[in-house]
Write an enzyme that holds these catalytic residues in place. Sequence first.
Site, PDB file in Angstrom:
ATOM      1  N   SER A 115       0.831  -1.188   0.000  1.00 41.38           N
ATOM      2  CA  SER A 115       0.000   0.000   0.000  1.00 41.38           C
ATOM      3  C   SER A 115       0.878   1.255   0.000  1.00 41.38           C
ATOM      4  O   SER A 115       1.715   1.420  -0.876  1.00 41.38           O
ATOM      5  CB  SER A 115      -0.953  -0.032   1.200  1.00 41.38           C
ATOM      6  OG  SER A 115      -1.947   0.957   1.075  1.00 41.38           O
ATOM      7  N   HIS A 118      -7.413  -5.600  -0.390  1.00 43.77           N
ATOM      8  CA  HIS A 118      -6.179  -4.883  -0.111  1.00 43.77           C
ATOM      9  C   HIS A 118      -5.474  -5.499   1.101  1.00 43.77           C
ATOM     10  O   HIS A 118      -6.029  -5.580   2.195  1.00 43.77           O
ATOM     11  CB  HIS A 118      -6.524  -3.422   0.161  1.00 43.77           C
ATOM     12  CG  HIS A 118      -5.365  -2.489   0.128  1.00 43.77           C
ATOM     13  ND1 HIS A 118      -4.536  -2.364  -0.965  1.00 43.77           N
ATOM     14  CD2 HIS A 118      -4.904  -1.597   1.059  1.00 43.77           C
ATOM     15  CE1 HIS A 118      -3.618  -1.442  -0.715  1.00 43.77           C
ATOM     16  NE2 HIS A 118      -3.810  -0.970   0.500  1.00 43.77           N
ATOM     17  N   GLU A 175      -9.071  -4.798  -4.711  1.00 46.64           N
ATOM     18  CA  GLU A 175      -8.355  -4.092  -3.647  1.00 46.64           C
ATOM     19  C   GLU A 175      -9.340  -3.395  -2.699  1.00 46.64           C
ATOM     20  O   GLU A 175      -9.734  -3.946  -1.706  1.00 46.64           O
ATOM     21  CB  GLU A 175      -7.379  -3.092  -4.267  1.00 46.64           C
ATOM     22  CG  GLU A 175      -6.246  -3.738  -5.068  1.00 46.64           C
ATOM     23  CD  GLU A 175      -5.047  -4.129  -4.213  1.00 46.64           C
ATOM     24  OE1 GLU A 175      -5.088  -3.907  -2.990  1.00 46.64           O
ATOM     25  OE2 GLU A 175      -4.063  -4.645  -4.780  1.00 46.64           O
TER      26      GLU A 175
END
Length: 489
Positions: free
Chosen positions: A207, A417, A334
Amino acid sequence: MRMFVRALGLSSVALLLVAAAPAPRVRVTGGTLEGRVAEDGARVFRGIPYAAAPLGALRWRAPRPVRPWHGIRPAADAAPACLQNDYGWNAGDAAHASEDCLTLDVRTSSLRGKRPVMVWIHGGSNRAGSARGTVDSRITAQGVVLVAIQYRLGIFGFLAHRGAAAEAGGHAGNYGMMDQIAALRWVRANIAAFGGDPAKVTIFGESAGSQDVSLLLAAPAARGLFGKAVLQSGTPGFGMPFRTLGDALVLGDQAQRLLGTRGIAGLRHAPAAALLVADRKLHDPAIAAPGSVWNDDMVWLRTQIDGAVLPRSPAALLRQAPPRPVILGTSVAEFGPAEGSIDLAAALRFGFGARADAVADAYRAPDSRRGGPLLALSTDLIFTCPVDRLANQLAGQGWPVWRYRFDLARDGGRSSHGSELPYLFDGLAIGNQPALLQRLWARFATAGVPGSDWPRFTPAAPRGVEFDAGGMHPIPMPTPDRCRYRNEI
């Protein structure tokens, strides 16, 4: 004694030996540390300072050298996270946070030897998260030394103010990235004392951490500090247009108005709690607009061209950077806004402009793996398309590139995610292969390739691998048609 050992069993004996082992000590820049021995015999050191505390007059300045300490510094317990607001998912970090946070953790199987080093940069939108818990991972059993670093976050780490720019020759912002570079310099100077090889360093992150890894690949000041990189769901700017220094300074003006202070001195005297309140109110109209899948939660994810760490755009800097082996990838689904919270037609226009109608059919119907229309669109605009463009740029320049797609969730549902993190740090099996991600990432850190069964990606032969419930499979990875209408990396 032999009868006693038989009665206890091997695992109990191992625990006894660990308990009896002396606490490990290491001499580093600043003084001597005392860590602890983990249950598996690994040596763990936490809260190692790599720079001076960025307090008072050091707010919004480049990190200064670590201040030496006297005697033995305890390094067995978790250090505070960097200051951050509580967004729910990070409640533990927010409750145990401090401006005095420029520390890193190390886990090593032995203080002797010369093993590859893997440096983790945590995620959290560049406004939250910490290194805490990372070095609990037994990835070091794969023959690597693990380092996890902390860096200034949010308004403390990325605000650009005119007063700070005047002090620093016209540039400001990206202090969190300066911290990361300082931590990598510390690794180069000290990691040999932990059994690590300073000439064989791999940086990896997820991320915001992945975005920061990509920017370190571009940053001239980071050259020579690492040789390989792994990008897990993050690229420069996450598809958002880059923020000029002028725009960044306007955001600094906004922060000053919110706080009611005068100049950089006033901001440096402002209570940390007031700065955190102001951080939640900052607004970037360029990304938080009607129909946008980006919002003000991502204000510190928009890449800032500060003039120092990033003197030009990442795309231009990467064209001049030395080639290094890179792994990059995304999850199939995600994250994105709740379905129905944004008008899909407006989101398509915001993301694709005049070409919105050309891609609309790709998002009209829900997909069992990619999710609903807004989730699929957000995943593409923020992750899939920028990663594809970055992979093609780097591979087109001759960089060794390997790509992956993650389609696996711990609960058996749809990937999202960060779905790969427990497989990486906890060593969960993929298919019938235990600790597969750990072994692949460690092999990459050691040899510069993840393995012969993972095809290298090139623009002429765009291939990668997919991780799913059945294991790892080679797959074609051409640029999706819908991504041809996006040009941000």
